[in-house]
Design a protein around this motif. Structure first.
Motif, PDB file in Angstrom:
ATOM      1  N   ASP A  84     121.382   3.973  28.672  1.00 31.91           N
ATOM      2  CA  ASP A  84     121.949   2.655  28.212  1.00 31.91           C
ATOM      3  C   ASP A  84     122.476   1.658  29.353  1.00 31.91           C
ATOM      4  OD1 ASP A  84     124.431   4.308  28.545  1.00 31.91           O
ATOM      5  OD2 ASP A  84     125.042   3.860  26.616  1.00 31.91           O
ATOM      6  N   ARG A  85     122.856   2.393  30.310  1.00 31.49           N
ATOM      7  CA  ARG A  85     123.223   1.628  31.312  1.00 31.49           C
ATOM      8  C   ARG A  85     122.050   0.935  32.450  1.00 31.49           C
ATOM      9  NH1 ARG A  85     127.392   4.322  35.010  1.00 31.49           N
ATOM     10  NH2 ARG A  85     127.386   2.283  35.887  1.00 31.49           N
ATOM     11  N   ALA A  86     120.622   1.570  32.261  1.00 29.59           N
ATOM     12  CA  ALA A  86     119.925   1.061  33.245  1.00 29.59           C
ATOM     13  C   ALA A  86     119.055   0.065  32.672  1.00 29.59           C
ATOM     14  CB  ALA A  86     119.042   2.402  33.405  1.00 29.59           C
ATOM     15  N   GLN A  87     119.579  -0.923  32.051  1.00 34.25           N
ATOM     16  CA  GLN A  87     118.940  -2.345  31.421  1.00 34.25           C
ATOM     17  C   GLN A  87     120.213  -3.189  31.713  1.00 34.25           C
ATOM     18  OE1 GLN A  87     118.944  -2.078  27.124  1.00 34.25           O
ATOM     19  NE2 GLN A  87     119.747   0.046  27.327  1.00 34.25           N
ATOM     20  N   VAL A  88     119.722  -4.560  31.526  1.00 34.63           N
ATOM     21  CA  VAL A  88     120.635  -5.700  31.377  1.00 34.63           C
ATOM     22  C   VAL A  88     121.708  -5.548  30.634  1.00 34.63           C
ATOM     23  CG1 VAL A  88     120.869  -8.306  31.346  1.00 34.63           C
ATOM     24  CG2 VAL A  88     118.901  -7.289  32.341  1.00 34.63           C
ATOM     25  N   PRO A  89     122.950  -5.320  30.994  1.00 32.57           N
ATOM     26  CA  PRO A  89     124.004  -5.161  29.912  1.00 32.57           C
ATOM     27  C   PRO A  89     124.093  -6.197  28.938  1.00 32.57           C
ATOM     28  CG  PRO A  89     124.866  -5.055  32.185  1.00 32.57           C
ATOM     29  CD  PRO A  89     123.490  -5.468  32.109  1.00 32.57           C
ATOM     30  N   ALA A  90     124.516  -5.823  27.581  1.00 32.60           N
ATOM     31  CA  ALA A  90     124.647  -6.790  26.445  1.00 32.60           C
ATOM     32  C   ALA A  90     125.531  -8.105  26.775  1.00 32.60           C
ATOM     33  CB  ALA A  90     125.043  -6.046  25.285  1.00 32.60           C
ATOM     34  N   GLN A  91     126.659  -7.765  27.504  1.00 31.50           N
ATOM     35  CA  GLN A  91     127.537  -8.861  27.754  1.00 31.50           C
ATOM     36  C   GLN A  91     127.012 -10.017  28.739  1.00 31.50           C
ATOM     37  OE1 GLN A  91     127.914  -5.752  28.517  1.00 31.50           O
ATOM     38  NE2 GLN A  91     129.066  -5.511  30.420  1.00 31.50           N
ATOM     39  N   LEU A  92     125.829  -9.517  29.310  1.00 27.97           N
ATOM     40  CA  LEU A  92     125.222 -10.694  30.406  1.00 27.97           C
ATOM     41  C   LEU A  92     123.920 -11.485  29.736  1.00 27.97           C
ATOM     42  CD1 LEU A  92     125.286  -8.669  33.672  1.00 27.97           C
ATOM     43  CD2 LEU A  92     126.680 -10.218  32.801  1.00 27.97           C
ATOM     44  N   ARG A  93     123.550 -10.868  28.495  1.00 29.26           N
ATOM     45  CA  ARG A  93     122.154 -11.382  28.225  1.00 29.26           C
ATOM     46  C   ARG A  93     122.247 -12.775  27.634  1.00 29.26           C
ATOM     47  NH1 ARG A  93     118.964  -6.481  25.681  1.00 29.26           N
ATOM     48  NH2 ARG A  93     119.516  -4.929  27.311  1.00 29.26           N
ATOM     49  N   SER A  94     123.549 -13.264  27.253  1.00 28.29           N
ATOM     50  CA  SER A  94     123.678 -14.867  26.943  1.00 28.29           C
ATOM     51  C   SER A  94     123.576 -15.607  28.028  1.00 28.29           C
ATOM     52  CB  SER A  94     124.986 -14.951  26.053  1.00 28.29           C
ATOM     53  OG  SER A  94     125.957 -14.672  26.798  1.00 28.29           O
ATOM     54  N   PRO A 270     116.009   0.558  28.767  1.00 27.11           N
ATOM     55  CA  PRO A 270     116.242   1.381  30.017  1.00 27.11           C
ATOM     56  C   PRO A 270     115.073   1.536  30.913  1.00 27.11           C
ATOM     57  CG  PRO A 270     116.962   2.160  28.135  1.00 27.11           C
ATOM     58  CD  PRO A 270     116.425   1.164  27.515  1.00 27.11           C
ATOM     59  N   ASP A 271     115.089   1.511  32.165  1.00 27.46           N
ATOM     60  CA  ASP A 271     114.004   1.490  33.169  1.00 27.46           C
ATOM     61  C   ASP A 271     114.546   2.633  34.129  1.00 27.46           C
ATOM     62  OD1 ASP A 271     111.486  -0.349  33.884  1.00 27.46           O
ATOM     63  OD2 ASP A 271     112.282   0.566  35.741  1.00 27.46           O
TER      64      ASP A 271
END
Length: 281
Positions: A84-94, A270-271
């Motif tokens: 769940d950390r190996a992706q763009v964090p939710a707080q940065l997506r906006s 996740p990647d």
């Protein structure tokens, strides 16, 4: 002819001796700030006169309005990261405007990686390095800071040696006689390739496309104004650059080139591989 986008850089020159393709070298605003200022421009060029069907996508990122993060994958660059950390964090997506692939697997990169305050793999002096400072600004350099960086550096990702210095391709790319840029099998074949560099004004420039040799990639980068540049990952499924627009609270993603092999949700799930995310300041 298509009217240039507001604030766009000068168009890139079309392939010499060939009729220009629609949109070739013309910049499009691919991501904008909340005030409407373009943060990322994209275009495409044809860097190989012997093979005019070869297309390289180009993205130019304005570092005065953006900042960069290096995000670890579940397997690269070698630290233990939950899916769940190996992706763009939710707080940065906006505020997300772009994502792009990192370099080779560490076993092949002939360099190291520094992230989250520690050297995951010791850094190698002389290696081509993407360096992110504490302000989120990226530089591309031949590393000379020892095995661990000092204060002010939040991330370093190394991959082989520089392929562009002083605004020119480094000599020897078309032969790779000493294996400086990896194996002959990898570096001289026509395949998907990517690279990143900085231009004279400090913008970050990403270049990627299919059927490129290492020398052709470097030519494409210098044609786009890169003064220092490095190769990133290569081969099918590894080369990805995505831009993001935000309308009415909904985010949409667009590939730099339509035929980039992976889906538009890569890096939003996740990647296995580390990658870079570009957000608004």
């Amino acid at each position: 002819a298509t009217a240039p986008a507001a604030g766009a850089p000068q168009p890139l020159a079309p392939l010499s001796g060939a009729s220009p393709l629609p949109g070739e070298g013309a910049w499009t605003a691919a991501a904008t700030t909340a005030t409407g200022r373009p943060a990322v421009f994209t275009t495409f060029q044809r860097p190989d006169p012997a093979h005019p069907a070869v297309i390289a996508g180009v993205a130019r990122i304005d570092q005065t309005v953006t900042q960069a993060q290096m995000i670890a994958g579940t397997r690269q660059p070698g630290i233990s990261v939950a899916a769940d950390r190996a992706q763009v964090p939710a707080q940065l997506r906006s505020v997300l405007v772009a994502t792009f692939n990192s370099g080779f697997k560490m076993k092949d990169a002939r360099g190291g990686a520094f992230l989250d305050g520690r050297a995951v793999v010791p850094l190698r002096d002389g290696a081509a390095s993407l360096v992110i400072d504490s302000a989120g600004r990226v530089d591309i350099v031949a590393w000379n800071g020892g095995s661990t960086p000092g204060p002010g550096v939040i991330a370093v990702r190394q991959n082989l040696d520089l392929i562009v210095t002083g605004g020119q391709p480094v000599a020897g790319l078309d032969s790779n006689a000493n294996g400086t840029w990896g194996s002959t099998n990898n570096q001289l074949q026509y395949t998907w390739r990517s690279g990143v560099g900085v231009d004279a004004g400090g913008d970050l420039v990403y270049v990627g496309g299919g059927n490129l040799t290492l020398a052709t990639l470097a030519d494409a980068m210098t044609s786009a104004g890169v003064v220092r540049g490095m190769e990133l990952d290569i081969h099918n499924q590894m080369v990805d650059m995505l831009t993001y627009q935000h309308q009415g609270g909904v985010m949409s993603s667009t590939k730099l080139l339509p035929d980039m092999p992976r889906g538009t949700d890569r890096y939003l799930v996740p990647d296995q591989r580390d990658f870079f995310a570009i957000t608004m300041r």
